[in-house]
Every structure is written in structure tokens, then in C-alpha cells.
Motif scaffolding. Structure first.
Motif, PDB file in Angstrom:
ATOM      1  N   LEU A 106       0.830  -1.201   0.000  1.00 51.74           N
ATOM      2  CA  LEU A 106       0.000   0.000   0.000  1.00 51.74           C
ATOM      3  C   LEU A 106       0.869   1.259   0.000  1.00 51.74           C
ATOM      4  CD1 LEU A 106      -2.663  -1.201   2.568  1.00 51.74           C
ATOM      5  CD2 LEU A 106      -2.895  -1.113   0.077  1.00 51.74           C
ATOM      6  N   ASN A 107       0.273   2.383  -0.371  1.00 51.98           N
ATOM      7  CA  ASN A 107       1.030   3.630  -0.516  1.00 51.98           C
ATOM      8  C   ASN A 107       1.715   4.077   0.777  1.00 51.98           C
ATOM      9  OD1 ASN A 107      -1.938   4.180  -0.049  1.00 51.98           O
ATOM     10  ND2 ASN A 107      -1.111   6.203   0.407  1.00 51.98           N
ATOM     11  N   PHE A 108       1.212   3.681   1.932  1.00 51.73           N
ATOM     12  CA  PHE A 108       1.841   4.091   3.197  1.00 51.73           C
ATOM     13  C   PHE A 108       2.754   2.999   3.756  1.00 51.73           C
ATOM     14  CE2 PHE A 108      -2.317   2.255   4.070  1.00 51.73           C
ATOM     15  CZ  PHE A 108      -2.017   1.286   5.002  1.00 51.73           C
ATOM     16  N   GLN A 109       2.962   1.948   2.984  1.00 57.29           N
ATOM     17  CA  GLN A 109       3.772   0.844   3.476  1.00 57.29           C
ATOM     18  C   GLN A 109       5.204   0.891   2.954  1.00 57.29           C
ATOM     19  OE1 GLN A 109       1.191  -2.487   2.425  1.00 57.29           O
ATOM     20  NE2 GLN A 109       0.570  -2.724   4.558  1.00 57.29           N
ATOM     21  N   ALA A 110       5.584  -0.016   2.070  1.00 61.71           N
ATOM     22  CA  ALA A 110       7.004  -0.283   1.862  1.00 61.71           C
ATOM     23  C   ALA A 110       7.503  -0.172   0.422  1.00 61.71           C
ATOM     24  CB  ALA A 110       7.319  -1.676   2.397  1.00 61.71           C
ATOM     25  N   ARG A 111       6.857   0.618  -0.419  1.00 61.02           N
ATOM     26  CA  ARG A 111       7.324   0.721  -1.810  1.00 61.02           C
ATOM     27  C   ARG A 111       8.808   1.104  -1.897  1.00 61.02           C
ATOM     28  NH1 ARG A 111       5.077   4.633  -6.709  1.00 61.02           N
ATOM     29  NH2 ARG A 111       6.804   4.156  -8.105  1.00 61.02           N
ATOM     30  N   PRO A 112       9.276   2.144  -1.200  1.00 57.27           N
ATOM     31  CA  PRO A 112      10.706   2.487  -1.296  1.00 57.27           C
ATOM     32  C   PRO A 112      11.626   1.353  -0.823  1.00 57.27           C
ATOM     33  CG  PRO A 112       9.480   4.309  -0.345  1.00 57.27           C
ATOM     34  CD  PRO A 112       8.546   3.141  -0.400  1.00 57.27           C
ATOM     35  N   PHE A 113      11.209   0.646   0.199  1.00 60.73           N
ATOM     36  CA  PHE A 113      11.981  -0.495   0.702  1.00 60.73           C
ATOM     37  C   PHE A 113      12.184  -1.522  -0.408  1.00 60.73           C
ATOM     38  CE2 PHE A 113      11.726  -4.874   2.326  1.00 60.73           C
ATOM     39  CZ  PHE A 113      12.848  -4.928   3.136  1.00 60.73           C
ATOM     40  N   TYR A 114      11.099  -1.898  -1.067  1.00 63.46           N
ATOM     41  CA  TYR A 114      11.196  -2.903  -2.127  1.00 63.46           C
ATOM     42  C   TYR A 114      11.941  -2.380  -3.351  1.00 63.46           C
ATOM     43  CZ  TYR A 114       8.085  -5.881   0.567  1.00 63.46           C
ATOM     44  OH  TYR A 114       7.540  -6.661   1.553  1.00 63.46           O
ATOM     45  N   GLU A 115      11.721  -1.129  -3.717  1.00 59.70           N
ATOM     46  CA  GLU A 115      12.438  -0.562  -4.865  1.00 59.70           C
ATOM     47  C   GLU A 115      13.947  -0.581  -4.628  1.00 59.70           C
ATOM     48  OE1 GLU A 115       9.295   2.475  -6.984  1.00 59.70           O
ATOM     49  OE2 GLU A 115      10.358   3.198  -5.204  1.00 59.70           O
ATOM     50  N   ARG A 117      15.540  -2.704  -3.184  1.00 57.19           N
ATOM     51  CA  ARG A 117      15.982  -4.095  -3.228  1.00 57.19           C
ATOM     52  C   ARG A 117      15.684  -4.745  -4.578  1.00 57.19           C
ATOM     53  NH1 ARG A 117      15.210  -1.763   1.116  1.00 57.19           N
ATOM     54  NH2 ARG A 117      16.519  -2.167   2.911  1.00 57.19           N
ATOM     55  N   GLY A 118      15.492  -3.905  -5.600  1.00 52.12           N
ATOM     56  CA  GLY A 118      15.385  -4.406  -6.963  1.00 52.12           C
ATOM     57  C   GLY A 118      13.993  -4.656  -7.499  1.00 52.12           C
ATOM     58  N   TYR A 119      12.973  -4.364  -6.726  1.00 55.61           N
ATOM     59  CA  TYR A 119      11.596  -4.553  -7.196  1.00 55.61           C
ATOM     60  C   TYR A 119      11.172  -3.350  -8.027  1.00 55.61           C
ATOM     61  CZ  TYR A 119      11.120  -8.639  -4.252  1.00 55.61           C
ATOM     62  OH  TYR A 119      11.276  -9.884  -3.705  1.00 55.61           O
ATOM     63  N   THR A 120      10.424  -3.597  -9.088  1.00 56.07           N
ATOM     64  CA  THR A 120       9.946  -2.519  -9.946  1.00 56.07           C
ATOM     65  C   THR A 120       8.423  -2.496  -9.954  1.00 56.07           C
ATOM     66  OG1 THR A 120      10.056  -3.918 -11.917  1.00 56.07           O
ATOM     67  CG2 THR A 120      11.987  -2.557 -11.421  1.00 56.07           C
ATOM     68  N   LEU A 121       7.901  -1.299 -10.038  1.00 57.81           N
ATOM     69  CA  LEU A 121       6.461  -1.095 -10.075  1.00 57.81           C
ATOM     70  C   LEU A 121       5.922  -1.552 -11.426  1.00 57.81           C
ATOM     71  CD1 LEU A 121       3.903   0.115  -8.753  1.00 57.81           C
ATOM     72  CD2 LEU A 121       4.554   2.295  -9.798  1.00 57.81           C
ATOM     73  N   LYS A 134      -2.634   0.969  -4.170  1.00 54.41           N
ATOM     74  CA  LYS A 134      -1.917  -0.280  -3.953  1.00 54.41           C
ATOM     75  C   LYS A 134      -0.963  -0.458  -5.122  1.00 54.41           C
ATOM     76  CE  LYS A 134      -3.832  -4.154  -2.326  1.00 54.41           C
ATOM     77  NZ  LYS A 134      -4.554  -5.451  -2.251  1.00 54.41           N
ATOM     78  N   TYR A 135       0.302  -0.769  -4.809  1.00 51.41           N
ATOM     79  CA  TYR A 135       1.325  -0.959  -5.823  1.00 51.41           C
ATOM     80  C   TYR A 135       1.588  -2.456  -6.009  1.00 51.41           C
ATOM     81  CZ  TYR A 135       2.282   3.920  -4.643  1.00 51.41           C
ATOM     82  OH  TYR A 135       2.156   5.258  -4.397  1.00 51.41           O
ATOM     83  N   PHE A 136       1.648  -2.873  -7.249  1.00 54.31           N
ATOM     84  CA  PHE A 136       2.020  -4.255  -7.577  1.00 54.31           C
ATOM     85  C   PHE A 136       3.425  -4.214  -8.162  1.00 54.31           C
ATOM     86  CE2 PHE A 136      -2.498  -4.034  -7.353  1.00 54.31           C
ATOM     87  CZ  PHE A 136      -2.879  -5.240  -6.793  1.00 54.31           C
ATOM     88  N   MET A 137       4.305  -4.991  -7.556  1.00 53.14           N
ATOM     89  CA  MET A 137       5.724  -4.910  -7.885  1.00 53.14           C
ATOM     90  C   MET A 137       6.288  -6.302  -8.186  1.00 53.14           C
ATOM     91  SD  MET A 137       6.795  -2.207  -4.892  1.00 53.14           S
ATOM     92  CE  MET A 137       8.201  -1.529  -5.779  1.00 53.14           C
ATOM     93  N   VAL A 138       7.302  -6.360  -9.054  1.00 52.71           N
ATOM     94  CA  VAL A 138       7.958  -7.612  -9.387  1.00 52.71           C
ATOM     95  C   VAL A 138       9.479  -7.441  -9.358  1.00 52.71           C
ATOM     96  CG1 VAL A 138       6.051  -8.473 -10.803  1.00 52.71           C
ATOM     97  CG2 VAL A 138       7.911  -7.213 -11.873  1.00 52.71           C
ATOM     98  N   LYS A 139      10.133  -8.578  -9.287  1.00 49.58           N
ATOM     99  CA  LYS A 139      11.599  -8.598  -9.318  1.00 49.58           C
ATOM    100  C   LYS A 139      12.044  -9.834 -10.072  1.00 49.58           C
ATOM    101  CE  LYS A 139      15.712  -8.708  -6.349  1.00 49.58           C
ATOM    102  NZ  LYS A 139      16.198  -8.697  -4.947  1.00 49.58           N
TER     103      LYS A 139
END
Length: 143
Positions: A106-115, A117-121, A134-139
Motif C-alpha cells: 500500500l502507498n503508506f507501506q514499503a514501496r521504497p523499501f522494495y524498490e 531491493r530491486g523490485y519494480t512497479l 496499492k502498488y504491484f511490484m515484481v523482481k
């Protein structure tokens, strides 16, 4: 049942009923999927008293690690625990033959954390549940 008959749907908000519906969908899916094995992946960090300090839950199937939850206690955040937990899970997934990882946050959670670590939106679900998203991310785990 004729198409002109009136159906009497019953409201059932129970967890048990939701699990039954989920199981019915899973039974259908397994008849059509090329993957016959879905393995849970859970990792935890506890203190000497058994108190949960950090946890990770996911599942692996085919080429994919599907991350459900990654949580670190407030007192341990910022100490690289989440990064270590995620790296350990990704390594286990690679050992199981996974090539990709997928998650949502979610927008208030961990997008920068995952980005970081190599995850892309891949996709953003806007106005979720009302004003957030809500962001869906893959790596790619291979590289």
C-alpha cells in the motif's frame, strides 16, 4: 435450474465459507495449471521468550515467489532485519526454482523499501480503498 427461476442467495460473511470458496477455485485451477505444486514459505525471528520480532509469509509455485507479508517490529526497524529476511526468502525461492517475485504494498507501506531491493512497479491500483493506492511490484530473481 431454469433461467427464469428466482435464486435465493444467502449472506455468509464467515471465514469458513470464504475458505470453502477459495478451495473450490483452487480445485478448478489445479485442473488447468501446468504447475502442480504450491509450497508455503514462512520465516520468523523470535526473541529468547518466543516473542515474534519479524516475520515473512509467501508461497512458491512454478517460476514465482508470491510474497504475502513481511513485517518487522517497530523496535527493530531500520536495523536491516527486513532486508535480511527478504534476501533469505528470495534465496529459498531461487533454490525452489523461482525466477521472479511478485508482491503488493500500500502507498503508506514499503514501496521504497522494495524498490531499493530491486523490485519494480508494474501497476498501480488507484483510489484504493478510497484515496490511497496499492502498488504491484515484481523482481527478476536471476539478476
Amino acid at each position: 435450474m431454469s433461467s427464469t427461476s428466482t435464486l435465493d442467495f444467502t449472506l455468509d460473511d464467515s471465514k469458513e465459507f470464504a475458505n470453502i470458496v477459495e478451495q473450490k477455485i483452487a480445485e478448478f485451477n489445479w485442473q488447468h495449471w501446468e504447475v502442480s505444486e504450491r509450497l508455503k514459505l514462512g520465516l520468523k525471528l523470535e526473541d529468547e521468550h518466543g516473542t515474534l520480532l519479524a516475520g515473512f509469509s509467501a508461497r512458491t509455485f512454478g517460476n514465482w515467489l508470491q510474497i504475502d507479508n513481511l513485517w518487522v517490529s517497530e523496535t527493530l526497524r531500520g536495523q536491516d532485519i527486513g532486508s535480511q529476511l527478504l534476501a533469505k526468502a528470495e534465496n529459498i525461492a531461487i533454490d525452489r526454482g523461482c525466477i521472479y517475485a511478485i508482491l503488493d504494498t500500500l502507498n503508506f507501506q514499503a514501496r521504497p523499501f522494495y524498490e531499493s531491493r530491486g523490485y519494480t512497479l508494474q501497476w498501480t491500483k488507484k483510489a484504493y480503498p478510497k484515496t490511497g493506492c496499492k502498488y504491484f511490484m515484481v523482481k527478476n530473481l536471476e539478476g
